[in-house]
Write a protein that holds these residues in place. Structure first.
Motif, PDB file in Angstrom:
ATOM      1  N   UNK A 159       5.489  -9.611 -23.397  1.00  0.00           N
ATOM      2  CA  UNK A 159       6.043  -8.312 -23.013  1.00  0.00           C
ATOM      3  C   UNK A 159       5.046  -7.419 -22.275  1.00  0.00           C
ATOM      4  N   UNK A 160       3.763  -7.787 -22.283  1.00  0.00           N
ATOM      5  CA  UNK A 160       2.756  -6.908 -21.688  1.00  0.00           C
ATOM      6  C   UNK A 160       2.070  -7.491 -20.456  1.00  0.00           C
ATOM      7  N   UNK A 161       1.966  -8.825 -20.375  1.00  0.00           N
ATOM      8  CA  UNK A 161       1.261  -9.424 -19.241  1.00  0.00           C
ATOM      9  C   UNK A 161       1.938 -10.726 -18.843  1.00  0.00           C
ATOM     10  N   UNK A 162       1.682 -11.131 -17.586  1.00  0.00           N
ATOM     11  CA  UNK A 162       2.321 -12.349 -17.091  1.00  0.00           C
ATOM     12  C   UNK A 162       1.549 -12.904 -15.902  1.00  0.00           C
ATOM     13  N   UNK A 163       1.903 -14.119 -15.525  1.00  0.00           N
ATOM     14  CA  UNK A 163       1.472 -14.682 -14.250  1.00  0.00           C
ATOM     15  C   UNK A 163       2.728 -15.016 -13.453  1.00  0.00           C
ATOM     16  N   UNK A 164       2.617 -14.918 -12.135  1.00  0.00           N
ATOM     17  CA  UNK A 164       3.706 -15.264 -11.229  1.00  0.00           C
ATOM     18  C   UNK A 164       3.366 -16.587 -10.569  1.00  0.00           C
ATOM     19  N   UNK A 165       4.311 -17.522 -10.591  1.00  0.00           N
ATOM     20  CA  UNK A 165       4.106 -18.816  -9.944  1.00  0.00           C
ATOM     21  C   UNK A 165       4.906 -18.838  -8.641  1.00  0.00           C
ATOM     22  N   UNK A 166       4.173 -18.835  -7.545  1.00  0.00           N
ATOM     23  CA  UNK A 166       4.683 -18.796  -6.174  1.00  0.00           C
ATOM     24  C   UNK A 166       5.212 -17.415  -5.790  1.00  0.00           C
ATOM     25  N   UNK A 167       5.108 -17.125  -4.499  1.00  0.00           N
ATOM     26  CA  UNK A 167       5.492 -15.822  -3.951  1.00  0.00           C
ATOM     27  C   UNK A 167       6.273 -16.063  -2.669  1.00  0.00           C
ATOM     28  N   UNK A 168       7.556 -16.418  -2.805  1.00  0.00           N
ATOM     29  CA  UNK A 168       8.319 -16.906  -1.655  1.00  0.00           C
ATOM     30  C   UNK A 168       8.730 -15.858  -0.631  1.00  0.00           C
ATOM     31  N   UNK A 169       9.847 -15.160  -0.835  1.00  0.00           N
ATOM     32  CA  UNK A 169      10.470 -14.414   0.244  1.00  0.00           C
ATOM     33  C   UNK A 169      10.481 -12.901   0.072  1.00  0.00           C
ATOM     34  N   UNK A 213       0.829 -24.029  -0.128  1.00  0.00           N
ATOM     35  CA  UNK A 213       0.814 -22.934   0.852  1.00  0.00           C
ATOM     36  C   UNK A 213       1.835 -23.104   1.968  1.00  0.00           C
ATOM     37  N   UNK A 214       2.926 -23.828   1.739  1.00  0.00           N
ATOM     38  CA  UNK A 214       4.035 -23.733   2.687  1.00  0.00           C
ATOM     39  C   UNK A 214       4.551 -22.295   2.685  1.00  0.00           C
ATOM     40  N   UNK A 215       5.041 -21.833   3.836  1.00  0.00           N
ATOM     41  CA  UNK A 215       5.323 -20.406   3.958  1.00  0.00           C
ATOM     42  C   UNK A 215       6.385 -19.909   2.977  1.00  0.00           C
ATOM     43  N   UNK A 216       7.304 -20.785   2.561  1.00  0.00           N
ATOM     44  CA  UNK A 216       8.334 -20.333   1.628  1.00  0.00           C
ATOM     45  C   UNK A 216       7.827 -20.235   0.201  1.00  0.00           C
ATOM     46  N   UNK A 217       6.550 -20.548  -0.028  1.00  0.00           N
ATOM     47  CA  UNK A 217       5.955 -20.400  -1.356  1.00  0.00           C
ATOM     48  C   UNK A 217       4.844 -19.347  -1.389  1.00  0.00           C
ATOM     49  N   UNK A 218       4.329 -18.976  -0.214  1.00  0.00           N
ATOM     50  CA  UNK A 218       3.191 -18.037  -0.209  1.00  0.00           C
ATOM     51  C   UNK A 218       3.394 -16.835   0.698  1.00  0.00           C
ATOM     52  N   UNK A 219       4.578 -16.711   1.325  1.00  0.00           N
ATOM     53  CA  UNK A 219       4.753 -15.703   2.382  1.00  0.00           C
ATOM     54  C   UNK A 219       4.413 -14.291   1.925  1.00  0.00           C
ATOM     55  N   UNK A 220       4.892 -13.878   0.746  1.00  0.00           N
ATOM     56  CA  UNK A 220       4.671 -12.486   0.333  1.00  0.00           C
ATOM     57  C   UNK A 220       3.507 -12.349  -0.650  1.00  0.00           C
ATOM     58  N   UNK A 221       2.684 -13.404  -0.764  1.00  0.00           N
ATOM     59  CA  UNK A 221       1.555 -13.330  -1.709  1.00  0.00           C
ATOM     60  C   UNK A 221       0.620 -12.156  -1.423  1.00  0.00           C
ATOM     61  N   UNK A 222       0.191 -11.921  -0.173  1.00  0.00           N
ATOM     62  CA  UNK A 222      -0.683 -10.768   0.063  1.00  0.00           C
ATOM     63  C   UNK A 222      -0.012  -9.430  -0.267  1.00  0.00           C
ATOM     64  N   UNK A 223       1.275  -9.288   0.061  1.00  0.00           N
ATOM     65  CA  UNK A 223       1.977  -8.039  -0.261  1.00  0.00           C
ATOM     66  C   UNK A 223       2.145  -7.880  -1.768  1.00  0.00           C
ATOM     67  N   UNK A 224       2.380  -8.975  -2.476  1.00  0.00           N
ATOM     68  CA  UNK A 224       2.485  -8.909  -3.936  1.00  0.00           C
ATOM     69  C   UNK A 224       1.134  -8.552  -4.548  1.00  0.00           C
ATOM     70  N   UNK A 225       0.063  -9.069  -3.963  1.00  0.00           N
ATOM     71  CA  UNK A 225      -1.281  -8.700  -4.425  1.00  0.00           C
ATOM     72  C   UNK A 225      -1.517  -7.200  -4.266  1.00  0.00           C
ATOM     73  N   UNK A 226      -1.052  -6.644  -3.154  1.00  0.00           N
ATOM     74  CA  UNK A 226      -1.199  -5.197  -2.942  1.00  0.00           C
ATOM     75  C   UNK A 226      -0.475  -4.408  -4.034  1.00  0.00           C
TER      76      UNK A 226
END
Length: 205
Positions: A35-45, A67-80
């Motif tokens: 309920x307090x922490x998590x990890x996200x697996x893949x960052x698609x669309x 690192x195919x684009x449909x698995x990592x496309x929004x990773x930098x934005x999600x990091x932000x």
């Protein structure tokens, strides 16, 4: 199961582009934590699709199966949005560079890398073939493995595009995934769940 740790799931829709072709795809989003922490697996669309699953939890890491684009496309934005590090196997830099020219990931994954969240541990298994840096994440306490595009219901992931190899992916699956207990639930990058036992039988291994 350890404590209140759980696996949450959603589906996000968008495109996959490689080798001059673009296709519409639905990607699974997997979030593991309590309920307090998590990890996200893949960052698609869609960052918003991912954050809807995360809720108000702290994201410890963004774990990329490849690192195919449909698995990592929004990773930098999600990091932000989450201030969470992006973790990727360095052998996938050739694919990462096709999508992200101005950003790098933060942590190199390697075979045996472990991260603990919500009291349970995920272990990275390097499974090249679909992509050179493809990684699966095994959560033994939860009885599951997150396979990205390495293993699906019905067999191995596709190997008809650049930087993929059918013999290599089959060897990876047999060595790394079929060593897991047969009842292990396989959470895939696209489509429905399966089990290691079902896929071991279908591959004749």
């Amino acid at each position: 199961m350890t404590g209140d740790v759980r696996v949450d799931h959603a589906v996000s829709s968008g495109t996959f582009s490689l080798d001059g072709e673009t296709h519409q795809v639905d990607n699974n989003i997997w979030v593991v934590g309590d309920d307090t922490e998590c990890v996200v697996i893949d960052a698609p669309h869609s960052v918003s699709d991912i954050l809807a699953v995360v809720g108000d939890r702290k994201v410890r890491a963004i774990l990329l199966t490849h690192a195919h684009d449909d698995h990592c496309r929004v990773a930098p934005a999600l990091r932000e949005e989450t201030v969470a590090p992006i973790m990727l196997h360095p052998d996938d830099k050739v694919l990462w560079d096709l999508t992200h020219t101005d950003f790098l990931w933060d942590v190199d994954l390697h075979d045996g890398f472990e991260i603990t969240v919500g009291g349970t541990t995920l272990r990275a298994l390097h499974t090249p073939g679909h992509a050179p840096g493809a990684v699966c994440f095994h959560a033994p306490d939860l009885g599951c493995v997150f396979t990205g595009d390495t293993l699906f219901q019905g067999g191995p992931g596709a190997t008809g595009r650049s930087h993929s190899d059918e013999d290599v992916i089959k060897a990876s699956i047999r060595a790394a995934l079929f060593a897991l207990p047969g009842e292990t639930v396989v959470h895939t990058g696209h489509g429905d769940d399966t089990t290691i036992g079902a896929e071991r039988a279908s591959l004749g291994a």
